[in-house]
Design an enzyme around this catalytic site. Structure first.
Site, PDB file in Angstrom:
ATOM      1  N   ARG A  50       0.834  -1.216   0.000  1.00  0.00           N
ATOM      2  CA  ARG A  50       0.000   0.000   0.000  1.00  0.00           C
ATOM      3  C   ARG A  50       0.861   1.256   0.000  1.00  0.00           C
ATOM      4  NH1 ARG A  50      -4.520   0.582   4.572  1.00  0.00           N
ATOM      5  NH2 ARG A  50      -2.693   1.078   5.859  1.00  0.00           N
ATOM      6  N   LYS A 149      -2.530   6.970   1.485  1.00  0.00           N
ATOM      7  CA  LYS A 149      -2.213   7.221   2.899  1.00  0.00           C
ATOM      8  C   LYS A 149      -1.079   8.233   2.927  1.00  0.00           C
ATOM      9  CE  LYS A 149      -1.875   4.803   7.312  1.00  0.00           C
ATOM     10  NZ  LYS A 149      -3.108   5.417   7.860  1.00  0.00           N
ATOM     11  N   GLU A 182     -15.910   6.880   6.524  1.00  0.00           N
ATOM     12  CA  GLU A 182     -15.051   6.198   7.500  1.00  0.00           C
ATOM     13  C   GLU A 182     -14.774   7.157   8.651  1.00  0.00           C
ATOM     14  OE1 GLU A 182     -11.144   5.312   5.966  1.00  0.00           O
ATOM     15  OE2 GLU A 182     -11.058   7.192   4.839  1.00  0.00           O
TER      16      GLU A 182
HETATM   17  C1  LIG Z   1      -8.384   7.290   7.488  1.00  0.00           C
HETATM   18  C2  LIG Z   1      -8.134   5.861   7.891  1.00  0.00           C
HETATM   19  N1  LIG Z   1      -9.068   4.929   7.626  1.00  0.00           N
HETATM   20  C3  LIG Z   1      -8.887   3.629   7.972  1.00  0.00           C
HETATM   21  C4  LIG Z   1      -7.742   3.226   8.614  1.00  0.00           C
HETATM   22  C5  LIG Z   1      -7.557   1.778   8.952  1.00  0.00           C
HETATM   23  O1  LIG Z   1      -6.663   1.220   7.974  1.00  0.00           O
HETATM   24  P1  LIG Z   1      -5.731  -0.020   8.391  1.00  0.00           P
HETATM   25  O2  LIG Z   1      -6.683  -1.120   8.828  1.00  0.00           O
HETATM   26  O3  LIG Z   1      -4.943  -0.336   7.157  1.00  0.00           O
HETATM   27  O4  LIG Z   1      -4.878   0.467   9.543  1.00  0.00           O
HETATM   28  C6  LIG Z   1      -6.737   4.165   8.873  1.00  0.00           C
HETATM   29  C7  LIG Z   1      -5.463   3.747   9.522  1.00  0.00           C
HETATM   30  N2  LIG Z   1      -5.505   4.267  10.826  1.00  0.00           N
HETATM   31  C8  LIG Z   1      -4.492   4.222  11.700  1.00  0.00           C
HETATM   32  C9  LIG Z   1      -3.345   3.571  11.389  1.00  0.00           C
HETATM   33  C10 LIG Z   1      -2.341   3.595  12.354  1.00  0.00           C
HETATM   34  C11 LIG Z   1      -2.500   4.282  13.561  1.00  0.00           C
HETATM   35  C12 LIG Z   1      -3.682   4.922  13.803  1.00  0.00           C
HETATM   36  C13 LIG Z   1      -3.875   5.630  15.096  1.00  0.00           C
HETATM   37  O5  LIG Z   1      -5.044   6.011  15.378  1.00  0.00           O
HETATM   38  O6  LIG Z   1      -2.876   5.780  15.810  1.00  0.00           O
HETATM   39  C14 LIG Z   1      -4.696   4.901  12.897  1.00  0.00           C
HETATM   40  C15 LIG Z   1      -6.927   5.499   8.530  1.00  0.00           C
HETATM   41  O7  LIG Z   1      -5.987   6.438   8.802  1.00  0.00           O
END
Ligand SMILES: Cc1ncc(COP(=O)(O)O)c(CNc2cccc(C(=O)O)c2)c1O
Length: 288
Positions: A50, A149, A182
């Site tokens: 990703r 991201k 989301e």
């Molecule tokens: C906008 C957004 N949506 C969904 C997710 C979940 O994606 P993953 O299942 O691939 O992690 C994210 C990712 N969110 C994320 C990743 C790492 C840390 C933290 C934190 O809150 O500290 C948050 C994110 O930033």
């Protein structure tokens, strides 16, 4: 703490980037947040894939192969004697001048942090998390595509500030058309009449790795699951609602905008998916 920075492992106090780095000046860069569970870097390859997809959108050349990036992550964990925690992998456009032109940045900056992680309180996985709907709408795919991201998280930060003002941990962002997208750092799912729904990626959301893992789990457990648009009304009237993300894992939502969802507790389908997730995180990934 030992940080990987541009080919070297340095003490945290030495881990510095230039004030002319375009990641800092313009948010011109990409990142990944990855979990380490008892020596297993969960879905490491998927996160690296990703990262490269995000970088491709920016036409940002990562100066390492995927294998080298994986080795950097592993070594950063090892050098910090970390077996469980959180990894932040960042690639910026690099040092340039004060103009926005990416061509002035001759080499990308790459750094990796491996640290402990602050988690949501354990009781929240039982009692559920109250969330609100932010007034801040999720970026459209045509305006800094949320599938990237990137270091551009102001859209998320604005919504997070609204959650803070509402004294809740998270906020849901809607699309410009008012469809559930989301949360600031998690994907969202609802359950209605034993059928699971989650917004499709084309709506303009991050293609969450935890989201996709949970979709696979749901199918393996024999649940019906659809990537289908839904609104606040559907969430308010759902039998279950939960969020997924690297930090959140699988966490139930007990209310949205002070509407209690069902009995306000972690539902059976959410619980089954969380239990399967907890078993799996030590299995699938890269061992350090
Ligand atoms: C906008 C957004 N949506 C969904 C997710 C979940 O994606 P993953 O299942 O691939 O992690 C994210 C990712 N969110 C994320 C990743 C790492 C840390 C933290 C934190 O809150 O500290 C948050 C994110 O930033």
């Amino acid at each position: 703490m030992i940080i990987y920075l541009d080919g070297n492992y340095v003490q945290e106090s030495e881990a510095k980037v230039s004030v002319f780095d375009h990641g800092l000046l313009y948010g011109d860069g990409v990142f990944e947040g990855i979990r380490l569970y008892d020596g297993n870097i969960f879905k490491c390859k998927e996160h690296i894939d990703r990262l490269y997809c995000s970088a491709k959108m920016l036409m940002l050349e990562i100066p390492n192969t995927k294998e080298e990036i994986e080795e950097i992550i592993v070594n950063t964990c090892r050098k910090n004697n970390l077996t469980s925690g959180y990894i932040r992998l960042v690639v910026t456009r690099g040092k340039g001048d004060l103009g926005i032109d990416p061509r002035k940045c001759k080499k990308a900056t790459v750094f990796c942090i491996a640290a402990t992680i602050n988690l949501y309180p354990e009781e929240m996985y039982e009692k559920g998390m109250p969330i609100i709907t932010a007034s801040q709408r999720r970026n459209k795919a045509t305006i800094v595509d949320p599938q990237v991201k990137s270091l551009n998280y102001l859209n998320n930060v604005f919504a997070k500030i609204e959650a803070i003002h509402a004294n809740v941990p998270e906020a849901l962002m809607l699309t410009h058309d008012g469809i559930a997208a989301e949360c600031t750092g998690d994907n969202i799912f609802i359950v209605k009449d034993n059928i699971i729904y989650t917004p499709p990626v084309y709506l303009g959301i991050l293609d969450g790795i935890t989201r996709n893992t949970v979709i696979d789990f749901a199918k393996e457990l024999g649940y019906e699951i659809y990537e289908k648009e839904f609104t606040q009304f559907n969430i308010y009237n759902a039998d279950e609602c939960f969020l997924t993300g690297t930090a959140a894992e699988v966490i139930p939502v007990c209310s949205l905008d002070r509407r209690i969802i069902a009995d306000g507790k972690c539902g059976p389908i959410t619980k089954s998916l969380l239990n399967k997730f907890k078993e799996y995180v030590k299995v699938d990934g890269t061992k350090i």
